[in-house]
Design a protein around this motif. Sequence first.
Motif, mmCIF file in Angstrom:
data_model
loop_
_atom_site.group_PDB
_atom_site.id
_atom_site.type_symbol
_atom_site.label_atom_id
_atom_site.label_comp_id
_atom_site.label_asym_id
_atom_site.label_seq_id
_atom_site.Cartn_x
_atom_site.Cartn_y
_atom_site.Cartn_z
ATOM 1 N N GLN A 54 43.839 27.297 11.742
ATOM 2 C CA GLN A 54 45.052 27.657 12.486
ATOM 3 C C GLN A 54 46.277 27.793 11.592
ATOM 4 N N THR A 55 46.391 26.922 10.603
ATOM 5 C CA THR A 55 47.627 26.854 9.812
ATOM 6 C C THR A 55 47.567 27.613 8.491
ATOM 7 N N GLY A 56 46.344 27.880 8.009
ATOM 8 C CA GLY A 56 46.223 28.520 6.709
ATOM 9 C C GLY A 56 46.503 27.577 5.554
ATOM 10 N N LYS A 57 46.656 26.286 5.871
ATOM 11 C CA LYS A 57 46.866 25.257 4.849
ATOM 12 C C LYS A 57 45.713 24.274 4.897
ATOM 13 N N THR A 58 45.479 23.565 3.796
ATOM 14 C CA THR A 58 44.445 22.535 3.831
ATOM 15 C C THR A 58 44.880 21.424 4.785
ATOM 16 N N TYR A 59 43.913 20.666 5.257
ATOM 17 C CA TYR A 59 44.240 19.529 6.124
ATOM 18 C C TYR A 59 45.059 18.513 5.333
ATOM 19 N N THR A 60 44.741 18.352 4.049
ATOM 20 C CA THR A 60 45.493 17.436 3.186
ATOM 21 C C THR A 60 46.969 17.812 3.154
ATOM 22 N N GLU A 61 47.258 19.108 3.010
ATOM 23 C CA GLU A 61 48.655 19.556 3.016
ATOM 24 C C GLU A 61 49.320 19.276 4.357
ATOM 25 N N ASN A 62 48.567 19.456 5.427
ATOM 26 C CA ASN A 62 49.115 19.266 6.771
ATOM 27 C C ASN A 62 49.530 17.821 7.044
ATOM 28 N N ILE A 63 48.838 16.866 6.417
ATOM 29 C CA ILE A 63 49.113 15.456 6.728
ATOM 30 C C ILE A 63 49.825 14.726 5.592
ATOM 31 N N SER A 64 50.284 15.477 4.584
ATOM 32 C CA SER A 64 50.749 14.816 3.359
ATOM 33 C C SER A 64 52.164 14.247 3.434
ATOM 34 N N LYS A 65 53.013 14.778 4.282
ATOM 35 C CA LYS A 65 54.417 14.364 4.267
ATOM 36 C C LYS A 65 54.711 13.300 5.313
ATOM 37 N N GLN A 66 55.573 12.358 4.921
ATOM 38 C CA GLN A 66 56.016 11.356 5.906
ATOM 39 C C GLN A 66 56.843 12.065 6.961
ATOM 40 N N VAL A 67 56.558 11.748 8.213
ATOM 41 C CA VAL A 67 57.188 12.455 9.315
ATOM 42 C C VAL A 67 58.413 11.714 9.836
ATOM 43 N N LYS A 68 58.269 10.419 10.022
ATOM 44 C CA LYS A 68 59.331 9.656 10.668
ATOM 45 C C LYS A 68 59.833 8.550 9.743
ATOM 46 N N LYS A 69 61.127 8.418 9.684
ATOM 47 C CA LYS A 69 61.724 7.294 8.968
ATOM 48 C C LYS A 69 61.729 6.113 9.921
ATOM 49 N N ARG A 70 60.989 5.066 9.569
ATOM 50 C CA ARG A 70 60.883 3.911 10.454
ATOM 51 C C ARG A 70 62.105 3.007 10.311
ATOM 52 N N GLY A 71 62.392 2.273 11.367
ATOM 53 C CA GLY A 71 63.528 1.361 11.355
ATOM 54 C C GLY A 71 63.167 -0.017 10.853
ATOM 55 N N PHE A 72 62.100 -0.105 10.074
ATOM 56 C CA PHE A 72 61.680 -1.375 9.485
ATOM 57 C C PHE A 72 61.106 -1.103 8.097
ATOM 58 N N GLU A 73 61.085 -2.136 7.280
ATOM 59 C CA GLU A 73 60.531 -2.023 5.933
ATOM 60 C C GLU A 73 59.039 -2.351 5.975
ATOM 61 N N VAL A 74 58.250 -1.597 5.238
ATOM 62 C CA VAL A 74 56.801 -1.829 5.177
ATOM 63 C C VAL A 74 56.435 -2.394 3.810
ATOM 64 N N ILE A 75 55.716 -3.507 3.820
ATOM 65 C CA ILE A 75 55.156 -4.069 2.582
ATOM 66 C C ILE A 75 53.640 -4.008 2.718
ATOM 67 N N ARG A 76 52.998 -3.235 1.870
ATOM 68 C CA ARG A 76 51.541 -3.063 1.945
ATOM 69 C C ARG A 76 50.867 -3.966 0.923
ATOM 70 N N ILE A 77 49.954 -4.797 1.407
ATOM 71 C CA ILE A 77 49.194 -5.691 0.533
ATOM 72 C C ILE A 77 47.720 -5.296 0.622
ATOM 73 N N GLY A 78 47.148 -4.937 -0.509
ATOM 74 C CA GLY A 78 45.745 -4.534 -0.554
ATOM 75 C C GLY A 78 44.890 -5.600 -1.221
ATOM 76 N N ILE A 79 43.740 -5.874 -0.647
ATOM 77 C CA ILE A 79 42.808 -6.844 -1.235
ATOM 78 C C ILE A 79 41.801 -6.073 -2.093
ATOM 79 N N GLU A 80 41.695 -6.462 -3.350
ATOM 80 C CA GLU A 80 40.780 -5.744 -4.235
ATOM 81 C C GLU A 80 39.690 -6.672 -4.766
#
Length: 302
Positions: free
Chosen positions: A169-195
């Motif tokens: 439909q878009t002529g773009k890859t799905y990766t391109e379609n979902i790559s950009k942040q859409v909404k600026k959230r009203g809170f801070e996010v801290i991501r913790i990953g377990i490796e």
Amino acid sequence: MKKLISIIGTTGIGKTKLAIEIAKHFGTEIISCDSRQFFKEMKIGTATPSPQELSEVPHHFIGNLSVEDYYSIGQFEKEAIQKIEELFKEKDVVVLVGGSMMYEKAVIEGLNDLPEANAENQEKLEKILSEEGIESLQNILENDDAEYFKIVDKDNPRRLLRAIDIIWQTGKTYTENISKQVKKRGFEVIRIGIEAPREIIYERINQRVDKMMDEGLVDEVKSLIPYRNNLSLQTVGYAELFRFFDEEWTLDFAVEEIKKNSRRFAKRQLTWYRKETNIHWVNFENSLQESLSLLGNLNIKP
């Protein structure tokens, strides 16, 4: 600013335990973004937190739906943000946990404004699926978007159909379609990953599947045979045992396939997270102490 602590990592790595301990430390509640744990009939095969674990800290979005319910990622984003904002009225910190990458992304970044399904594309792709099999859809997606193909659940025809439809439909890859942040959230996010080393991850996955079998996964899946075509059940741990009940596979072979497909999912999770630049990684053997030290250094206190 209010803080959302997002606990991520591969399947079986210990996210639930860490999330509970962090939530207890901050006197707060947990939002689950594990899309498979939404369904109350799928407790064993999705490693839903035990009654004991659920009693330690209030959890949201676990066992809140039936496999008969339709539930979209868009609905989840809306309801999760609403619940987070509600919790922030009383708490400075909320914990998010789960290994469903797109569902975490929906909460912390917002969903991209993707077009609705195109009926003509869907009909064409459904025909390819029924006449040529899922391999043809996999080939189309790999050719059109090799990057997304590395992380998509390749055995889930719905995911393949949706991605290909968007590309067409878009002529773009799905990766391109979902790559950009859409909404600026009203809170801070801290991501913790377990490796952990990959061999440890795979060993833990194998042990988890054995535990699921001991806890009664076969009976759980048998009870869901009437709903086997529902989207929620097109997933690891269920699809393989349906083939056992169809007498296509032996039970031993089905269990090995569950382990293999779970390891493949973990590999896709690692590929996804490797591209992210804002994850604070902690070691699986010392995840709580390292996480609390990290949060203390960021001046996040109970």
